[in-house]
Design an enzyme around this catalytic site. Structure first.
Site, PDB file in Angstrom:
ATOM      1  N   GLU A   1      31.198  32.411  41.801  1.00 12.75           N
ATOM      2  CA  GLU A   1      30.919  33.846  41.660  1.00 12.75           C
ATOM      3  C   GLU A   1      29.556  34.253  41.699  1.00 12.75           C
ATOM      4  O   GLU A   1      28.892  33.810  40.540  1.00 12.75           O
ATOM      5  CB  GLU A   1      31.605  34.377  40.581  1.00 12.75           C
ATOM      6  CG  GLU A   1      31.194  36.069  40.274  1.00 12.75           C
ATOM      7  CD  GLU A   1      31.733  36.625  38.941  1.00 12.75           C
ATOM      8  OE1 GLU A   1      32.530  36.098  38.107  1.00 12.75           O
ATOM      9  OE2 GLU A   1      30.985  37.617  38.581  1.00 12.75           O
TER      10      GLU A   1
ATOM     11  N   ARG B   1      23.142  40.765  41.365  1.00 16.50           N
ATOM     12  CA  ARG B   1      22.396  41.383  40.552  1.00 16.50           C
ATOM     13  C   ARG B   1      20.878  41.102  40.822  1.00 16.50           C
ATOM     14  O   ARG B   1      20.136  41.329  40.174  1.00 16.50           O
ATOM     15  CB  ARG B   1      22.697  40.857  39.014  1.00 16.50           C
ATOM     16  CG  ARG B   1      23.920  41.379  38.377  1.00 16.50           C
ATOM     17  CD  ARG B   1      24.158  40.793  37.026  1.00 16.50           C
ATOM     18  NE  ARG B   1      25.153  40.660  36.607  1.00 16.50           N
ATOM     19  CZ  ARG B   1      25.679  39.759  35.793  1.00 16.50           C
ATOM     20  NH1 ARG B   1      24.966  39.375  34.993  1.00 16.50           N
ATOM     21  NH2 ARG B   1      26.907  39.492  35.677  1.00 16.50           N
TER      22      ARG B   1
ATOM     23  N   LYS C   1      40.257  40.266  35.199  1.00 17.63           N
ATOM     24  CA  LYS C   1      39.070  39.660  34.450  1.00 17.63           C
ATOM     25  C   LYS C   1      39.122  40.326  32.930  1.00 17.63           C
ATOM     26  O   LYS C   1      39.092  41.649  32.939  1.00 17.63           O
ATOM     27  CB  LYS C   1      37.817  39.984  35.126  1.00 17.63           C
ATOM     28  CG  LYS C   1      36.460  39.560  34.356  1.00 17.63           C
ATOM     29  CD  LYS C   1      35.391  39.493  35.162  1.00 17.63           C
ATOM     30  CE  LYS C   1      34.178  40.058  34.453  1.00 17.63           C
ATOM     31  NZ  LYS C   1      32.818  39.536  35.415  1.00 17.63           N
TER      32      LYS C   1
HETATM   33  C1  3PG Z   1      28.153  37.919  33.198  1.00 19.80           C
HETATM   34  O1  3PG Z   1      27.934  39.071  32.593  1.00 19.80           O
HETATM   35  O2  3PG Z   1      26.949  37.406  33.418  1.00 19.80           O
HETATM   36  C2  3PG Z   1      29.319  37.165  33.141  1.00 19.80           C
HETATM   37  O3  3PG Z   1      30.432  37.872  32.096  1.00 19.80           O
HETATM   38  C3  3PG Z   1      28.927  35.888  32.488  1.00 19.80           C
HETATM   39  O4  3PG Z   1      28.546  36.071  31.019  1.00 19.80           O
HETATM   40  P1  3PG Z   1      28.165  34.781  30.287  1.00 19.80           P
HETATM   41  O5  3PG Z   1      26.846  34.426  30.762  1.00 19.80           O
HETATM   42  O6  3PG Z   1      28.202  34.841  29.020  1.00 19.80           O
HETATM   43  O7  3PG Z   1      28.890  33.390  30.662  1.00 19.80           O
END
Ligand code: 3PG
Length: 214
Positions: free
Chosen positions: A47, A51, A134
């Site tokens: 994924e 961002r 999710k």
């Molecule tokens: C995010 O929002 O970046 C994901 O949910 C991943 O979260 P994490 O960095 O806590 O694994």
């Protein structure tokens, strides 16, 4: 694509490995090597969060890596969905769900793993036909005990918990009957990506790929 078809496709992605790496890519130049390292370690579903300015180019680079199944995360708008699809994403992930976003993914044939954090949110998605969701933000929303509790009245919904999940607590989720896989960024630490430590990332991926589901 119907929500039911989207959920079937999302389940297939979730069943590829116990962990879906959540990737925030600053430099698209690292994308192919990063994807190769993760796939080599046994984590084919990736994924890439939308961002960073490099995200769409990173998706294109990663989509060309053999064995990789690349999706776009942090989908918020119709434009995000269209751009992700064009870049080569084969699935989408969102932190929550809105009707506009669901409409856009269905219209663009992009299977979505939509986010839910409460029973009501999960039920609203279920009403529309989304049986694979999710659970976000997983740890902040009560962690594995909360997801277990949601599973008692809603066992037909399967989840990919994400947000605060790590090697330490992944088993707490993966042992639940309503968890297909977990998502997490711990398999691709920023410092290792910047240093080009691909062997180190493959080692982290192998450790994650060895986690047991069920
Ligand atoms: C995010 O929002 O970046 C994901 O949910 C991943 O979260 P994490 O960095 O806590 O694994």
């Amino acid at each position: 694509m119907t929500p039911q078809q989207a959920s079937q496709a999302a389940a297939k992605v979730c069943e590829l490995a116990p962990v879906v790496p959540v990737l925030v890519i600053d430099d698209a130049g690292t994308a192919a090597a990063l994807a190769t390292a993760l796939v080599a370690g046994g984590l084919p579903a990736l994924e890439v969060t939308l961002r960073t300015p490099a995200a769409l180019e990173a998706i294109s680079e990663m989509a060309a890596v053999e064995g990789g199944v690349v999706g776009a995360g942090t989908l918020l708008t119709t434009a995000d969905v269209e751009a992700a699809k064009k870049a080569g994403a084969t699935f989408g992930v969102s932190p929550g769900a809105t009707d506009y976003l669901l409409d856009a993914c269905e219209a663009n044939d992009l299977p979505l793993l939509p986010g839910a954090a409460t029973a009501t949110e999960a039920m609203r998605l279920l009403e529309r036909g989304y049986t694979v969701q999710k659970f976000f933000p997983a740890e902040a929303s009560g962690g594995a005990p909360a997801l277990k509790a949601i599973g008692a009245p809603l066992p037909q919904i399967k989840f990919c918990p994400t947000g605060g999940v790590s090697l330490k607590n992944a088993n707490d989720y993966l042992s639940l009957p309503n968890t297909l896989c977990v998502g997490g960024s711990w398999v691709a630490p920023k410092n290792m990506v910047q240093a080009g430590d691909w062997d180190g990332i493959t080692a982290l991926a192998k450790e994650a790929a060895a986690l047991k589901v069920g």
